[in-house]
Scaffold this motif. Structure first.
Motif, PDB file in Angstrom:
ATOM      1  N   ARG A 141       0.816  -1.219   0.000  1.00  0.00           N
ATOM      2  CA  ARG A 141       0.000   0.000   0.000  1.00  0.00           C
ATOM      3  C   ARG A 141       0.845   1.262   0.000  1.00  0.00           C
ATOM      4  N   CYS A 142       2.034   1.210   0.572  1.00  0.00           N
ATOM      5  CA  CYS A 142       2.855   2.409   0.718  1.00  0.00           C
ATOM      6  C   CYS A 142       3.899   2.595  -0.388  1.00  0.00           C
ATOM      7  N   VAL A 143       3.978   1.669  -1.340  1.00  0.00           N
ATOM      8  CA  VAL A 143       4.967   1.802  -2.413  1.00  0.00           C
ATOM      9  C   VAL A 143       4.697   3.041  -3.250  1.00  0.00           C
ATOM     10  N   ALA A 144       3.455   3.199  -3.691  1.00  0.00           N
ATOM     11  CA  ALA A 144       3.114   4.335  -4.553  1.00  0.00           C
ATOM     12  C   ALA A 144       3.369   5.663  -3.856  1.00  0.00           C
ATOM     13  N   LEU A 145       3.003   5.734  -2.565  1.00  0.00           N
ATOM     14  CA  LEU A 145       3.219   6.971  -1.810  1.00  0.00           C
ATOM     15  C   LEU A 145       4.700   7.298  -1.719  1.00  0.00           C
ATOM     16  N   SER A 146       5.516   6.283  -1.460  1.00  0.00           N
ATOM     17  CA  SER A 146       6.961   6.500  -1.352  1.00  0.00           C
ATOM     18  C   SER A 146       7.535   7.008  -2.664  1.00  0.00           C
ATOM     19  N   LEU A 147       7.135   6.407  -3.767  1.00  0.00           N
ATOM     20  CA  LEU A 147       7.648   6.815  -5.077  1.00  0.00           C
ATOM     21  C   LEU A 147       7.235   8.236  -5.420  1.00  0.00           C
ATOM     22  N   ARG A 148       6.066   8.635  -4.935  1.00  0.00           N
ATOM     23  CA  ARG A 148       5.559   9.961  -5.263  1.00  0.00           C
ATOM     24  C   ARG A 148       6.170  11.054  -4.405  1.00  0.00           C
TER      25      ARG A 148
ATOM     26  N   GLU B 233      21.330  -7.752   6.429  1.00  0.00           N
ATOM     27  CA  GLU B 233      22.013  -8.112   5.187  1.00  0.00           C
ATOM     28  C   GLU B 233      20.996  -8.718   4.229  1.00  0.00           C
ATOM     29  N   LEU B 234      20.969  -8.214   3.010  1.00  0.00           N
ATOM     30  CA  LEU B 234      19.994  -8.677   2.017  1.00  0.00           C
ATOM     31  C   LEU B 234      20.594  -9.796   1.184  1.00  0.00           C
ATOM     32  N   ARG B 235      19.963 -10.963   1.224  1.00  0.00           N
ATOM     33  CA  ARG B 235      20.447 -12.130   0.482  1.00  0.00           C
ATOM     34  C   ARG B 235      19.304 -12.760  -0.299  1.00  0.00           C
ATOM     35  N   ASN B 236      19.685 -13.433  -1.373  1.00  0.00           N
ATOM     36  CA  ASN B 236      18.694 -14.108  -2.227  1.00  0.00           C
ATOM     37  C   ASN B 236      17.651 -13.093  -2.686  1.00  0.00           C
ATOM     38  N   CYS B 237      18.144 -12.074  -3.382  1.00  0.00           N
ATOM     39  CA  CYS B 237      17.317 -10.944  -3.800  1.00  0.00           C
ATOM     40  C   CYS B 237      16.832 -11.112  -5.240  1.00  0.00           C
ATOM     41  N   ALA B 238      15.648 -10.593  -5.496  1.00  0.00           N
ATOM     42  CA  ALA B 238      15.102 -10.590  -6.859  1.00  0.00           C
ATOM     43  C   ALA B 238      14.414  -9.259  -7.106  1.00  0.00           C
ATOM     44  N   ILE B 239      14.815  -8.568  -8.166  1.00  0.00           N
ATOM     45  CA  ILE B 239      14.191  -7.298  -8.533  1.00  0.00           C
ATOM     46  C   ILE B 239      12.805  -7.569  -9.105  1.00  0.00           C
ATOM     47  N   VAL B 240      11.830  -6.794  -8.659  1.00  0.00           N
ATOM     48  CA  VAL B 240      10.446  -6.968  -9.075  1.00  0.00           C
ATOM     49  C   VAL B 240      10.020  -5.751  -9.893  1.00  0.00           C
ATOM     50  N   PRO B 241       9.599  -5.941 -11.149  1.00  0.00           N
ATOM     51  CA  PRO B 241       9.108  -4.798 -11.934  1.00  0.00           C
ATOM     52  C   PRO B 241       7.907  -4.152 -11.241  1.00  0.00           C
ATOM     53  N   PHE B 242       7.864  -2.831 -11.264  1.00  0.00           N
ATOM     54  CA  PHE B 242       6.754  -2.137 -10.615  1.00  0.00           C
ATOM     55  C   PHE B 242       5.411  -2.524 -11.236  1.00  0.00           C
ATOM     56  N   GLU B 243       5.432  -2.942 -12.511  1.00  0.00           N
ATOM     57  CA  GLU B 243       4.187  -3.345 -13.157  1.00  0.00           C
ATOM     58  C   GLU B 243       3.561  -4.558 -12.477  1.00  0.00           C
ATOM     59  N   GLU B 244       4.381  -5.336 -11.755  1.00  0.00           N
ATOM     60  CA  GLU B 244       3.874  -6.532 -11.087  1.00  0.00           C
ATOM     61  C   GLU B 244       3.379  -6.244  -9.671  1.00  0.00           C
ATOM     62  N   ILE B 245       3.520  -4.999  -9.248  1.00  0.00           N
ATOM     63  CA  ILE B 245       3.082  -4.618  -7.903  1.00  0.00           C
ATOM     64  C   ILE B 245       1.824  -3.766  -8.026  1.00  0.00           C
ATOM     65  N   ALA B 246       0.841  -4.107  -7.225  1.00  0.00           N
ATOM     66  CA  ALA B 246      -0.403  -3.303  -7.225  1.00  0.00           C
ATOM     67  C   ALA B 246      -0.101  -2.008  -6.476  1.00  0.00           C
ATOM     68  N   LEU B 247       0.125  -0.951  -7.207  1.00  0.00           N
ATOM     69  CA  LEU B 247       0.480   0.322  -6.584  1.00  0.00           C
ATOM     70  C   LEU B 247      -0.790   1.042  -6.123  1.00  0.00           C
ATOM     71  N   THR B 248      -1.260   0.669  -4.955  1.00  0.00           N
ATOM     72  CA  THR B 248      -2.471   1.240  -4.403  1.00  0.00           C
ATOM     73  C   THR B 248      -2.181   2.600  -3.807  1.00  0.00           C
ATOM     74  N   PRO B 249      -2.813   3.661  -4.303  1.00  0.00           N
ATOM     75  CA  PRO B 249      -2.524   4.975  -3.744  1.00  0.00           C
ATOM     76  C   PRO B 249      -2.969   5.083  -2.296  1.00  0.00           C
ATOM     77  N   VAL B 250      -2.259   5.896  -1.526  1.00  0.00           N
ATOM     78  CA  VAL B 250      -2.578   6.130  -0.131  1.00  0.00           C
ATOM     79  C   VAL B 250      -3.011   7.568   0.016  1.00  0.00           C
ATOM     80  N   GLY B 251      -4.100   7.794   0.676  1.00  0.00           N
ATOM     81  CA  GLY B 251      -4.562   9.168   0.834  1.00  0.00           C
ATOM     82  C   GLY B 251      -5.066   9.432   2.235  1.00  0.00           C
TER      83      GLY B 251
END
Length: 205
Positions: free
Chosen positions: A120-127, A187-205
């Motif tokens: 839920r907070c991804v879109a807010l952070s990016l904005r 420490e971040l291990r076994n990482c995989a980059i996730v395209p933003f298109e695959e994440i439901a960017l739900t706006p927060v208001g």
């Protein structure tokens, strides 16, 4: 959900460092004069003590509250809203500045002080986050052991310990006894980059 004015880990102007005098404890590194049990974490490292007055005054976006950062990293809470971070079979979700040019397979093996996030907070952070607007990456992390602390390294002084420099220090380094911690590192291990298109960017208001 209440409207988020500032991220959970952000300092507010009403929050101040508690005046604690740092002393040397022979053979044990540094401590406080009137130290109490909660001044240290479970691994025995001394922490910067800051008052907790979240929401009072104005948010200071360039500063991170030590205890809330530590809680978010330790409990895998979203650094924005303070709720549980998003976790799937693919791993816990982290949102980081894009530094893929730094080394091959970044951020594999990186020590991070940035707590995870919820969907839920991804879109807010990016904005709203200026740093992330310069380039961000969503990452699923399967292994994320607590590795150490970021803080101020002290050294022996004539009358009392003196500050040396800012450091990232692993818990298994004996010198961590001389660090006044302000952030927990995973420490971040076994990482995989996730395209933003695959994440439901739900706006927060």
């Amino acid at each position: 959900m209440n409207r988020i004015v500032a991220p959970y880990i952000t300092m507010w102007s009403a929050e101040q460092d508690v005046p604690c005098r740092v002393i040397e404890r022979p053979g044990r590194g540094i401590g406080y004069v009137n130290e109490i049990l909660t001044d240290r974490d479970a691994r025995g490292v001394l922490w910067r003590q800051t008052t907790g007055r979240q929401g009072l005054g104005r948010p200071e976006f360039g500063k991170v509250h030590p205890l809330r950062q530590r809680q978010a990293m330790d409990r895998l809470l979203c650094q924005v809203c303070g709720g549980p971070a998003d976790e799937t079979q693919e791993g816990v979700l982290f949102l980081l500045r894009d530094f893929r040019d730094d080394w091959p397979r970044w951020p594999e093996g990186m020590g991070s002080t940035e707590p995870p996030v919820c969907l839920r907070c991804v879109a807010l952070s990016l904005r709203l986050c200026p740093a992330l607007r310069r380039g961000a990456v969503a990452i699923r992390v399967r292994e994320f052991p607590i590795a150490g602390v970021r803080g101020t390294l002290y050294r022996h002084g004539l009358l009392s310990p003196v500050t040396d420099r800012a450091v990232n220090m692993p818990y298994d380094d004996p010198a961590v006894r001389w660090v006044l911690a302000s952030a927990l590192i995973r420490e971040l291990r076994n990482c995989a980059i996730v395209p933003f298109e695959e994440i439901a960017l739900t706006p927060v208001g």
